[in-house]
Design a protein around this motif. Structure first.
Motif, PDB file in Angstrom:
ATOM      1  N   THR A 300      -2.992 -97.508 -20.394  1.00 20.47           N
ATOM      2  CA  THR A 300      -2.989 -96.575 -21.520  1.00 20.47           C
ATOM      3  C   THR A 300      -1.964 -95.462 -21.329  1.00 20.47           C
ATOM      4  N   VAL A 301      -1.859 -94.936 -20.108  1.00 15.09           N
ATOM      5  CA  VAL A 301      -0.897 -93.862 -19.853  1.00 15.09           C
ATOM      6  C   VAL A 301       0.535 -94.296 -20.177  1.00 15.09           C
ATOM      7  N   PRO A 302       1.013 -95.449 -19.654  1.00 20.51           N
ATOM      8  CA  PRO A 302       2.374 -95.865 -20.031  1.00 20.51           C
ATOM      9  C   PRO A 302       2.538 -96.081 -21.529  1.00 20.51           C
ATOM     10  N   ALA A 303       1.517 -96.700 -22.168  1.00 23.85           N
ATOM     11  CA  ALA A 303       1.615 -96.955 -23.605  1.00 23.85           C
ATOM     12  C   ALA A 303       1.740 -95.654 -24.392  1.00 23.85           C
ATOM     13  N   VAL A 304       0.931 -94.670 -24.052  1.00 22.79           N
ATOM     14  CA  VAL A 304       0.964 -93.386 -24.763  1.00 22.79           C
ATOM     15  C   VAL A 304       2.275 -92.657 -24.509  1.00 22.79           C
ATOM     16  N   LEU A 305       2.759 -92.682 -23.278  1.00 17.70           N
ATOM     17  CA  LEU A 305       4.017 -92.019 -22.966  1.00 17.70           C
ATOM     18  C   LEU A 305       5.190 -92.668 -23.704  1.00 17.70           C
ATOM     19  N   ILE A 306       5.166 -93.997 -23.806  1.00 18.79           N
ATOM     20  CA  ILE A 306       6.226 -94.692 -24.541  1.00 18.79           C
ATOM     21  C   ILE A 306       6.186 -94.319 -26.021  1.00 18.79           C
ATOM     22  N   VAL A 307       4.969 -94.279 -26.601  1.00 24.27           N
ATOM     23  CA  VAL A 307       4.829 -93.890 -28.008  1.00 24.27           C
ATOM     24  C   VAL A 307       5.325 -92.462 -28.213  1.00 24.27           C
TER      25      VAL A 307
END
Length: 366
Positions: A300-307
């Motif tokens: 979730t952390v990588p996904a949110v940071l990418i968004v």
């Protein structure tokens, strides 16, 4: 007809999305008022929850077909997909809240490591007195979870390269790469080289965990899982809109929105974990609970940071001082809990006490 009945949640979910899409502005909070908005929030919440249970049911069937630890992994990844969709939807709706992702991930960690683990150990311990699990498997989860949680939720608050709890561009890149690599290595351990350490040590048959579901073919359950997951993603924007409005209307703290999203995502999975613990299948409960925490931080952390990077939205991950203390205490107690091969209900009571402290602080620090 039996298939239609079993897939009714997905059908209702798609119909609900069509209704909100067609009616559009006439159902927005400003148009229907406070009472109408709260009613619509409850209705959307029920539909999304119903679809989430359908996702879990299909994941349980795939777990029966593939066996452990693959079944639990499928369930975890499906739930993380729901979580990412809801977080991103709330981030992109209305006035973006920079701390939304942080609050949700912190809530997931607290609910899983304190609420669910505590409930599993308490109910399982009261029924079976002492329960056993594979110590190496739990240690593998925690060895990945501790550094990921500290890097993602604590370090951004301490460093001074970015204001508040925000990450600098270099930290964002490092966090994404490190999380993906660590989680990838963990998946290799869990599914390829050391899958035996994630199985119940007494070699109990896992199939009886799923005796209450009708198992069909792999393609059927894969399509069914995706069919139940899609309405949740489609309705996530509407849910986010009414959650924001509802919290503002009742004057609740903004951190409560993260707790609501986390509770919605984890409820079906949590019920599966509690049922496993009551059936003396503690290893499956450990796989579900600790696997959810690891996947939340690792994916979730990588996904949110990418968004956030793509959309230009600010994302603050660093916790406040009080929350850092509670997180570190939770990780420390978890290491103590899973430091021996048997558990009892006292450990469950301790984790539930920490969970109660977390709930209290949501309202006390608002």
């Amino acid at each position: 007809m039996s298939i239609l009945r079993s897939e009714l949640p997905s059908i209702v979910g798609f119909l609900a999305f069509v209704v909100f899409k067609l009616l559009g502005d006439s159902l927005k909070p400003a148009a229907v008022g406070t009472v109408g908005s709260l009613i619509l929030l409850v209705l959307i919440f029920i539909v999304v929850m119903w679809c989430a249970f359908s996702v879990v049911r299909h994941a349980e069937c795939l777990a029966t077909l593939f066996g452990e630890p693959y079944g639990t992994l499928i369930l975890t990844l499906a739930v993380i997909g729901i979580e990412v969709a809801l977080i991103v939807a709330i981030m992109l709706s209305g006035d973006a809240v920079p701390t939304m992702a942080r609050d949700t991930m912190f809530s997931v960690v607290m609910i899983v490591l304190n609420g669910l683990v505590g409930l599993c150990l308490l109910l399982g311990g009261l029924k079976h007195r002492n329960q056993t699990y594979n110590l190496q498997g739990a240690n593998a989860f925690l060895s990945v979870l501790v550094p990921l949680a500290i890097f993602a939720l604590v370090l951004p608050r301490i460093t001074h390269s970015a204001p508040g709890g925000e990450l600098s561009p270099l930290q964002v890149g490092f966090e994404i790469v490190m999380s993906v690599i660590l989680y990838g290595v963990f998946l290799a351990i869990q599914t390829v080289t050391h899958s035996d350490i994630f199985r119940q040590p007494d070699h109990a048959d896992d199939d009886d965990d799923h005796h209450d579901v009708v198992v069909r073919t792999v393609p059927f359950h894969v399509i069914g899982l995706l069919g139940a997951l899609l309405p949740i993603i489609l309705l996530s924007k509407s849910l986010a809109l009414y959650v924001e409005f509802g919290i503002a209307a009742v004057g609740a703290p903004i951190a409560l929105s993260g707790f609501i999203v986390a509770a919605l995502v984890l409820m079906p999975e949590g019920m599966s974990a509690v049922q496993a613990a009551r059936e003396n299948k503690l290893q499956r409960a450990v796989n579900i609970c600790l696997g959810s925490a690891v996947a939340t931080i690792g994916l979730t952390v990588p996904a949110v940071l990418i968004v956030g990077w793509v959309t230009g939205l600010r994302v603050e991950l660093g916790l406040e001082t009080t929350e850092i203390v509670l997180l570190v205490l939770t990780l420390f107690v978890s290491l103590l809990t899973f430091g021996s091969r048997t558990t009892n209900y006292l450990q469950g009571a301790v984790h539930l006490a920490l969970f109660a402290a977390y709930i209290m602080l949501i309202f006390d620090l608002s």
